[in-house]
Design an enzyme around this catalytic site. Structure first.
Site, mmCIF file in Angstrom:
data_model
loop_
_atom_site.group_PDB
_atom_site.id
_atom_site.type_symbol
_atom_site.label_atom_id
_atom_site.label_comp_id
_atom_site.label_asym_id
_atom_site.label_seq_id
_atom_site.Cartn_x
_atom_site.Cartn_y
_atom_site.Cartn_z
ATOM 1 N N GLY A 12 0.828 -1.058 -0.019
ATOM 2 C CA GLY A 12 -0.086 0.034 0.186
ATOM 3 C C GLY A 12 0.950 1.205 -0.173
ATOM 4 N N GLY A 13 0.888 1.825 -1.205
ATOM 5 C CA GLY A 13 2.036 3.077 -1.281
ATOM 6 C C GLY A 13 1.113 4.418 -0.866
ATOM 7 N N GLY A 14 -0.005 4.315 -0.381
ATOM 8 C CA GLY A 14 -0.644 5.698 -0.162
ATOM 9 C C GLY A 14 -0.018 6.535 0.854
ATOM 10 C CG PHE A 15 -2.001 9.981 2.371
ATOM 11 C CD1 PHE A 15 -1.462 11.257 1.890
ATOM 12 C CD2 PHE A 15 -3.574 10.092 1.674
ATOM 13 C CE1 PHE A 15 -1.983 12.200 0.914
ATOM 14 C CE2 PHE A 15 -3.851 10.887 0.950
ATOM 15 C CZ PHE A 15 -3.276 12.100 0.364
ATOM 16 N NE ARG A 93 -9.779 4.370 13.687
ATOM 17 C CZ ARG A 93 -10.254 5.058 14.727
ATOM 18 N NH1 ARG A 93 -11.191 4.830 15.500
ATOM 19 N NH2 ARG A 93 -9.176 6.087 15.265
ATOM 20 C CG ASN A 100 -9.940 -1.774 4.015
ATOM 21 O OD1 ASN A 100 -9.869 -1.441 2.817
ATOM 22 N ND2 ASN A 100 -9.790 -0.877 5.004
ATOM 23 C CG LEU A 123 -1.923 1.469 9.758
ATOM 24 C CD1 LEU A 123 -1.320 2.102 10.903
ATOM 25 C CD2 LEU A 123 -1.475 2.586 8.506
ATOM 26 C CG ASN A 125 -8.358 1.489 10.867
ATOM 27 O OD1 ASN A 125 -7.988 1.061 11.978
ATOM 28 N ND2 ASN A 125 -8.061 2.789 10.502
ATOM 29 C CG HIS A 180 -7.439 1.885 16.333
ATOM 30 N ND1 HIS A 180 -6.779 2.818 16.749
ATOM 31 C CD2 HIS A 180 -7.305 2.535 14.820
ATOM 32 C CE1 HIS A 180 -6.336 3.757 15.959
ATOM 33 N NE2 HIS A 180 -6.636 3.362 14.844
HETATM 34 N N1 NAD Z 1 -4.449 1.202 12.576
HETATM 35 C C1 NAD Z 1 -4.105 2.478 12.542
HETATM 36 O O1 NAD Z 1 -3.879 3.234 13.507
HETATM 37 C C2 NAD Z 1 -4.438 3.415 11.413
HETATM 38 C C3 NAD Z 1 -3.917 4.621 11.017
HETATM 39 C C4 NAD Z 1 -3.768 5.225 9.856
HETATM 40 C C5 NAD Z 1 -4.412 4.496 8.937
HETATM 41 N N2 NAD Z 1 -4.873 3.364 9.109
HETATM 42 C C6 NAD Z 1 -5.862 2.825 8.017
HETATM 43 O O2 NAD Z 1 -4.860 2.430 7.113
HETATM 44 C C7 NAD Z 1 -5.257 2.197 5.625
HETATM 45 C C8 NAD Z 1 -4.430 3.196 4.509
HETATM 46 O O3 NAD Z 1 -4.487 4.387 4.818
HETATM 47 P P1 NAD Z 1 -3.831 5.645 3.875
HETATM 48 O O4 NAD Z 1 -4.034 6.831 4.593
HETATM 49 O O5 NAD Z 1 -2.411 4.883 3.588
HETATM 50 O O6 NAD Z 1 -4.806 5.293 2.727
HETATM 51 P P2 NAD Z 1 -4.598 5.845 1.099
HETATM 52 O O7 NAD Z 1 -5.711 5.564 0.534
HETATM 53 O O8 NAD Z 1 -3.878 6.781 1.065
HETATM 54 O O9 NAD Z 1 -3.699 4.387 0.693
HETATM 55 C C9 NAD Z 1 -4.030 3.188 0.622
HETATM 56 C C10 NAD Z 1 -3.133 2.545 -0.582
HETATM 57 O O10 NAD Z 1 -3.644 1.156 -0.674
HETATM 58 C C11 NAD Z 1 -3.604 0.683 -2.017
HETATM 59 N N3 NAD Z 1 -4.057 -0.517 -2.222
HETATM 60 C C12 NAD Z 1 -5.576 -0.835 -2.307
HETATM 61 N N4 NAD Z 1 -5.625 -2.291 -2.567
HETATM 62 C C13 NAD Z 1 -4.391 -2.571 -2.578
HETATM 63 C C14 NAD Z 1 -3.983 -3.945 -2.942
HETATM 64 N N5 NAD Z 1 -4.914 -4.938 -2.970
HETATM 65 N N6 NAD Z 1 -2.594 -4.234 -2.904
HETATM 66 C C15 NAD Z 1 -1.757 -3.336 -2.487
HETATM 67 N N7 NAD Z 1 -2.200 -1.827 -2.304
HETATM 68 C C16 NAD Z 1 -3.646 -1.834 -2.339
HETATM 69 C C17 NAD Z 1 -4.334 1.798 -2.770
HETATM 70 O O11 NAD Z 1 -3.963 2.001 -4.176
HETATM 71 C C18 NAD Z 1 -3.697 3.237 -1.982
HETATM 72 O O12 NAD Z 1 -2.549 3.640 -2.716
HETATM 73 C C19 NAD Z 1 -6.824 2.464 5.856
HETATM 74 O O13 NAD Z 1 -7.486 1.227 5.886
HETATM 75 C C20 NAD Z 1 -6.663 3.330 7.095
HETATM 76 O O14 NAD Z 1 -7.924 3.408 7.732
HETATM 77 C C21 NAD Z 1 -4.919 2.899 10.162
HETATM 78 O O1 LMR Z 2 -9.133 7.164 12.167
HETATM 79 C C1 LMR Z 2 -9.015 6.767 11.345
HETATM 80 O O2 LMR Z 2 -9.701 6.493 10.336
HETATM 81 C C2 LMR Z 2 -7.596 6.233 10.932
HETATM 82 C C3 LMR Z 2 -6.787 5.823 12.011
HETATM 83 O O3 LMR Z 2 -7.081 4.567 12.359
HETATM 84 C C4 LMR Z 2 -6.464 6.813 13.057
HETATM 85 O O4 LMR Z 2 -6.601 6.865 14.383
HETATM 86 O O5 LMR Z 2 -5.991 8.090 12.608
#
Ligand code: NAD
Ligand code: LMR
Length: 314
Positions: A12-15, A93, A100, A123, A125, A180
Site C-alpha cells: 500500500g503506497g498511499g499516505f 473505521r 478491506n 495497519l 482498518n 482501535h
Molecule cells: N491502525 C491505525 O492506527 C491506522 C492509522 C492510519 C490509517 N489506518 C488505515 O490504513 C489504511 C491506509 O490508509 P492510507 O491513509 O494510507 O490510505 P490511502 O488511500 O492513502 O492508501 C491506501 C493504498 O492502498 C492501495 N491498495 C488498495 N488495494 C491494494 C491491494 N490489493 N494491494 C496493494 N495496495 C492496495 C491503494 O491503491 C492506496 O494507494 C486505511 O484502512 C486506514 O484506515 C490505520
Molecule cells: O481514524 C482513522 O480512520 C485512521 C486511524 O485509525 C487513526 O486513528 O488515525
C-alpha cells in the site's frame, strides 16, 4: 557469510505507506520496497525514486524501490500492510470492514508466498479485525502477526497530556488498551509524567477531556483533512514497531496481539501491552485491572467482536 541489510516491504503506497517507507529509510532500518496495485505502479515508482533521491542529502544508505510485483518483496524481514481504503468524514473505521478484509486476504497470500519467514505488521482498518484476518490467512504463528493501534493512540494521549502540563512529550508515558475504536481504554492509573502519576498532576475533569479527545483522535484528523485519515503519526508508530523488531529492542509497547486467555479473552486480536522484539510479540503483559477498567475493556472487546462478526466467511 557477508552481512546483508534488512529488507522491509510496505504494502500500500498511499499516505501511510509512503510516509512509513520514508521514515523507515530515514532510520536506516534496511532497504525498503513500496508496493501498490498495478494501476498505481507509476506513482509508486515515482514516490520511491523521489525518496531515494533524498538519501544522498540525508546521508542514508537505504535503497528504496516502488513496484506492483510481489517478487520484489521476496525474503522481506518485516512486511507492513497499509493497503486498503481509508474512511472519510461521517464514516466509522468499521464501515471499511468488508472491502478491506478482501484486500487483506489477497495481499496476505502474496506476502506469505514470497516471505514465509517475515514478521507482518497490520495497519489497515478496522485494525483489530484486519490483523485477525491476516493472522488466519497467513497461517503464521501469533507472534509474527502484529497490529498497530496502541502506539498511535498512546502517542495522541501523550501529546495531549504534554500540552496540558506544558512538559516534554518524552516524559509522558501511558497505555491504551482495547480495540482501535472510540471506546478504547486509556489506562490513567498506568500513566505518568516523569514517573509521577497523572492523577496527582491533572484534575479529573481535564483527564476525562483528554481521554475523550484521545478516543476520538482519529476522527478529529479525518474531520480536518476532509478526504482521508491521519498518516504522519501512524507512520511514526509503524516505524517504531519495525525498529523494535529489526533491532530486537524489546520495547514495552501496546500492540494488537492475539489473545488466548489473557485478560480473559480467547481467539481475538485486540490492543494490549506487549514486549516487541526480534521475535515479534515476545510476551503479552497482563496488568491488574480495576472493575471499572475491566468493564471498559469488555465494552471495547464487544465492539471488536461485532466488527469481526461482519467479516466475510470465505
Ligand atoms: N491502525 C491505525 O492506527 C491506522 C492509522 C492510519 C490509517 N489506518 C488505515 O490504513 C489504511 C491506509 O490508509 P492510507 O491513509 O494510507 O490510505 P490511502 O488511500 O492513502 O492508501 C491506501 C493504498 O492502498 C492501495 N491498495 C488498495 N488495494 C491494494 C491491494 N490489493 N494491494 C496493494 N495496495 C492496495 C491503494 O491503491 C492506496 O494507494 C486505511 O484502512 C486506514 O484506515 C490505520
Ligand atoms: O481514524 C482513522 O480512520 C485512521 C486511524 O485509525 C487513526 O486513528 O488515525
Amino acid at each position: 557469510m557477508a552481512i546483508k541489510r534488512r529488507k522491509i516491504s510496505v504494502i500500500g503506497g498511499g499516505f501511510t505507506g509512503a510516509t512509513t517507507a520514508l521514515m523507515v529509510a530515514q532510520k536506516e532500518l534496511g532497504d525498503v520496497v513500496l508496493l501498490d496495485i498495478p494501476q498505481m505502479e507509476g506513482p509508486t515508482k515515482g514516490k520511491a525514486l523521489d525518496m531515494l533521491e533524498s538519501t544522498p542529502v540525508a546521508g542514508i544508505d537505504s535503497n528504496i524501490i516502488g513496484t506492483s510485483n510481489y517478487e520484489d518483496t521476496k525474503d522481506s524481514d518485516v512486511v507492513v500492510i497499509t493497503a486498503g481504503i481509508a474512511r472519510k468524514p461521517g464514516m466509522s473505521r468499521d464501515d471499511l470492514v468488508s472491502t478491506n478484509a478482501g484486500i487483506m486476504k489477497a495481499v496476505t497470500k502474496e506476502v506469505v508466498k514470497y516471505s514465509p519467514n517475515c514478521y507482518i505488521i497490520v495497519l489497515t482498518n478496522p485494525a483489530d479485525a484486519m490483523t485477525y484476518t491476516v493472522f488466519k490467512e497467513s497461517g503464521f504463528p501469533k507472534n509474527r502477526v502484529i497490529g498497530q493501534s496502541g502506539v498511535l493512540d498512546t502517542a495522541r494521549f501523550r501529546t495531549f497530556v504534554a500540552q496540558e502540563l506544558n512538559l516534554s512529550v518524552e516524559d509522558i508515558t501511558g497505555f491504551v488498551l482495547g480495540g482501535h475504536g472510540d471506546d478504547m481504554v486509556p489506562l490513567i492509573r498506568y500513566s505518568a509524567a516523569g514517573g509521577v502519576p497523572l492523577e496527582k498532576l491533572i484534575p479529573k475533569d481535564r483527564i476525562d477531556a483528554i481521554v475523550e479527545r484521545t478516543r476520538k483522535g482519529g476522527g478529529e484528523i479525518v474531520g480536518l483533512l476532509g478526504n482521508g485519515s491521519a498518516y504522519y503519526a501512524p507512520a511514526a508508530s509503524l516505524t517504531q514497531m519495525v525498529e523494535a523488531i529489526i533491532k530486537d529492542k524489546k520495547r514495552v509497547i501496546p500492540t494488537i496481539a492475539y489473545l488466548e486467555g489473557e485478560y480473559g479473552y480467547e481467539d481475538l486480536y485486540v490492543g494490549v501491552p506487549t514486549i516487541l522484539g526480534g521475535d515479534g510479540i515476545e510476551k503479552i503483559i497482563e496488568l491488574d485491572l480495576t472493575d471499572d477498567e475491566k468493564t471498559a475493556l469488555a465494552k471495547s472487546v464487544e465492539s471488536v467482536r461485532s466488527v469481526m462478526a461482519a467479516l466475510p466467511t470465505t
